[in-house]
Design a protein around this motif. Structure first.
Motif, PDB file in Angstrom:
ATOM      1  N   ASN A   9       0.823  -1.198   0.000  1.00  0.00           N
ATOM      2  CA  ASN A   9       0.000   0.000   0.000  1.00  0.00           C
ATOM      3  C   ASN A   9       0.862   1.254   0.000  1.00  0.00           C
ATOM      4  OD1 ASN A   9      -2.513  -1.232  -0.017  1.00  0.00           O
ATOM      5  ND2 ASN A   9      -2.374  -1.641   2.171  1.00  0.00           N
ATOM      6  N   SER A  10       1.998   1.207   0.647  1.00  0.00           N
ATOM      7  CA  SER A  10       2.894   2.347   0.649  1.00  0.00           C
ATOM      8  C   SER A  10       4.302   1.872   0.968  1.00  0.00           C
ATOM      9  CB  SER A  10       2.380   3.374   1.645  1.00  0.00           C
ATOM     10  OG  SER A  10       3.336   3.812   2.512  1.00  0.00           O
ATOM     11  N   GLU A  12       8.194   3.765   1.416  1.00  0.00           N
ATOM     12  CA  GLU A  12       8.883   5.050   1.433  1.00  0.00           C
ATOM     13  C   GLU A  12      10.387   4.874   1.614  1.00  0.00           C
ATOM     14  OE1 GLU A  12       7.195   8.058   3.950  1.00  0.00           O
ATOM     15  OE2 GLU A  12       5.333   6.942   4.050  1.00  0.00           O
ATOM     16  N   GLU A  17       8.482   7.842  -2.768  1.00  0.00           N
ATOM     17  CA  GLU A  17       7.385   7.224  -2.029  1.00  0.00           C
ATOM     18  C   GLU A  17       6.422   6.611  -3.033  1.00  0.00           C
ATOM     19  OE1 GLU A  17       3.534   8.619   0.595  1.00  0.00           O
ATOM     20  OE2 GLU A  17       5.238   9.972   0.393  1.00  0.00           O
ATOM     21  N   THR A  19       2.648   4.651  -3.534  1.00  0.00           N
ATOM     22  CA  THR A  19       1.357   4.341  -2.911  1.00  0.00           C
ATOM     23  C   THR A  19       0.418   3.729  -3.943  1.00  0.00           C
ATOM     24  OG1 THR A  19       0.510   6.546  -3.375  1.00  0.00           O
ATOM     25  CG2 THR A  19       1.509   6.198  -1.218  1.00  0.00           C
ATOM     26  N   ASN A  20      -0.523   2.943  -3.466  1.00  0.00           N
ATOM     27  CA  ASN A  20      -1.599   2.436  -4.317  1.00  0.00           C
ATOM     28  C   ASN A  20      -2.732   3.445  -4.271  1.00  0.00           C
ATOM     29  OD1 ASN A  20      -0.098   0.166  -4.670  1.00  0.00           O
ATOM     30  ND2 ASN A  20      -1.552  -1.229  -3.750  1.00  0.00           N
ATOM     31  N   GLU A  21      -3.224   3.840  -5.448  1.00  0.00           N
ATOM     32  CA  GLU A  21      -4.405   4.711  -5.536  1.00  0.00           C
ATOM     33  C   GLU A  21      -5.498   3.888  -6.190  1.00  0.00           C
ATOM     34  OE1 GLU A  21      -3.256   8.241  -7.613  1.00  0.00           O
ATOM     35  OE2 GLU A  21      -2.102   9.000  -5.930  1.00  0.00           O
TER      36      GLU A  21
END
Length: 88
Positions: A9-10, A12, A17, A19-21
């Motif tokens: 999901n994230s 860093e 970084e 992330t999943n959108e």
């Protein structure tokens, strides 16, 4: 760069970084660095947001190790797609 296994999901680090959108992957990168992508990684990224300081204007290099055609995701500058200028 292949930091995910389909479940992330994230993720860093100091310079980027991820992330999943929803069902797509977004990547936020700090400008002024070189980023190398392993084969077929770029085609899985829907958006790259290049984060650039107003006081610094740095070149950023993307290197794709794709075996054939390379798909480049949409590139935003500090969250603004229309702000992108320069060489592609």
């Amino acid at each position: 760069m292949n930091p995910w296994n389909g479940k992330v999901n994230s993720f860093e680090t100091n310079y980027w970084e991820m992330t999943n959108e929803g069902s797509t992957i977004a990547l936020k990168l700090k400008s002024g660095y070189s980023y190398q992508f392993e084969n077929d990684v770029l085609k899985n990224i829907a958006r790259i947001d290049l984060m650039d300081s107003a006081s610094e204007n740095k070149d950023t290099l993307f290197i794709a190790d794709d075996q054939g055609a390379t798909t480049i995701p949409y590139i935003y500058l500090n969250g603004d797609f229309n702000a992108m200028t320069g060489e592609w």
